[in-house]
Write an enzyme that holds these catalytic residues in place. Structure first.
Site, short mmCIF file in Angstrom:
data_model
loop_
_atom_site.label_atom_id
_atom_site.label_comp_id
_atom_site.label_asym_id
_atom_site.label_seq_id
_atom_site.Cartn_x
_atom_site.Cartn_y
_atom_site.Cartn_z
N ARG A 1 0.86 -1.19 0.00
CA ARG A 1 0.00 0.00 0.00
C ARG A 1 0.90 1.24 0.00
O ARG A 1 1.87 1.31 0.75
CB ARG A 1 -0.89 0.03 1.25
CG ARG A 1 -2.08 -0.89 1.18
CD ARG A 1 -3.12 -0.44 0.14
NE ARG A 1 -4.25 -1.34 0.08
CZ ARG A 1 -4.35 -2.39 -0.74
NH1 ARG A 1 -3.38 -2.69 -1.58
NH2 ARG A 1 -5.44 -3.14 -0.73
N HIS B 1 -0.52 -0.09 -10.17
CA HIS B 1 -1.19 -1.01 -9.24
C HIS B 1 -1.77 -2.23 -9.98
O HIS B 1 -2.98 -2.45 -10.00
CB HIS B 1 -2.30 -0.28 -8.46
CG HIS B 1 -2.69 -1.00 -7.20
ND1 HIS B 1 -3.13 -0.37 -6.07
CD2 HIS B 1 -2.70 -2.33 -6.90
CE1 HIS B 1 -3.41 -1.26 -5.13
NE2 HIS B 1 -3.14 -2.46 -5.62
N GLU C 1 -3.09 7.36 -4.29
CA GLU C 1 -3.76 6.66 -5.38
C GLU C 1 -5.22 7.09 -5.50
O GLU C 1 -5.89 7.19 -4.47
CB GLU C 1 -3.73 5.16 -5.08
CG GLU C 1 -3.05 4.33 -6.12
CD GLU C 1 -2.89 2.90 -5.65
OE1 GLU C 1 -3.87 2.15 -5.68
OE2 GLU C 1 -1.77 2.55 -5.25
#
Ligand code: 8YV
Length: 319
Positions: free
Chosen positions: A235, A282, A264
């Site tokens: 993350r 991602h 993000e």
């Protein structure tokens, strides 16, 4: 009919069909983007179930608005986007998609390690610019070997261990940190300090929680070897990106490989300045087989919840 709100377009047709056959009336987000908080809040009001993605913030306001919702089935193994304790306190199930994306994420971690270590971006750019093969410049394109180097794995759950298995095949020595003690042939458990100081490559595989948010910042970068490689496929917010940019500007790191970003879907623009930073959008879990399996797990959880069963992947039963 039970109404199922699906906020993401990641769910595969086979799972959608199964859900329809199981009696769900599907309302899908067809905007081609994430729903805004306001849209989500409005749309959950008459839903009986929600299949959401990690881009949806399922906070108290959403949960309060979701008065009929029985289950939030998250399309992803990470569930930091959901206030699951609050949902649980209201008797709502929260599920995720563990295991099935372990290999895909470990693979992309190795891809990033190799891409940074062998300076893939620069070499590829030379090719496309037609500047390669103009004689062998001895010092051009020099990467570093993985054999004999130390890989420090922060967070030694399923994905961390799958990375260790792969990296051992490359001849790397493995150090790892984990909340609970673990003796394993895969590597040696050490303190976070030791891992930072001794690793040539540091790879992050811990969930995002209040205690791991900004686990990596200026102080940690200073403890790492100046020529280390830093990889993050977990993350984004585990790294303080402003500090990362400052460290890169100061010439630290052999290179950095990122699949996830602090803000993000926004990416800190300064990161694009550095040739030594390899970035992916991602896509850790983005393989045909993995997306299929994630879709299947979401459907399993949703169907179980309405069949009077306990869904198989409740997040509070995660190890
Ligand atoms: C997925 C992820 O692609 O599973 C996770 O936690 O971060 C990703 O690999 C994502 O879940 C899509 O929603």
């Amino acid at each position: 009919m039970k109404k199922l709100l699906i906020t993401t377009d990641l769910v595969r047709p086979s799972a959608l069909q199964r859900l329809e056959q199981a009696g769900f009336l599907i309302e899908q987000n067809t905007t081609g983007r994430l729903l805004t908080h306001q849209e989500l809040r409005q749309r959950v009001q008459d839903a009986d179930a929600v299949l959401c993605s990690i881009g949806d913030s399922i906070d108290r306001a959403i949960i309060d608005a979701a008065s009929r919702v029985k289950i939030f089935a998250n399309f992803g193994v990470g569930f930091n986007n959901i206030d699951w304790q609050y949902a649980r306190s209201k008797g709502i199930f929260v599920t995720n998609t563990p295991d099935v994306l372990t290999d895909a994420t470990a693979d992309i971690t190795m891809m990033l390690i190799l891409a940074v270590a062998r300076r893939y971006r620069e070499a590829e750019r030379l090719m496309r610019d037609g500047k390669s093969f103009i004689g062998w410049a001895t010092l051009r394109n020099l990467g570093i070997d993985l054999r004999g180097k130390t890989l420090g794995i922060v967070g030694f759950g399923r994905i961390g261990q799958a990375v260790a298995q792969r990296a051992k095949g490359f001849g790397m020595k493995i150090l790892f940190t984990k909340r609970t003690p673990l003796t394993t042939d895969l590597g040696q458990q050490v303190s976070f300090e030791t891992l930072l100081q001794e690793s040539d490559v540091v790879s992050i595989h811990t969930p995002l929680t209040e205690s791991t948010r900004h686990l990596f910042g200026r102080r940690e970068f200073e403890k790492m070897k100046p020529n280390a490689i830093l990889i993050n496929t977990a993350r984004g917010a585990i790294i303080n990106e402003a500090d990362l940019v400052a460290a890169l500007r100061a010439g630290r790191f052999f290179g950095v490989g990122l699949d996830v970003y602090e803000f993000e879907p926004t990416v800190t623009a300064e990161l694009f300045e550095f040739e030594r930073v390899v970035m992916m959008p991602h896509i850790g879990a983005a393989t045909v087989e993995t997306r299929e399996a994630m879709s299947r797990l979401c459907a399993d959880n949703l169907i179980a919840a309405f069949a009077g069963q306990t869904p198989p992947n409740l997040v509070w039963q995660t190890d």
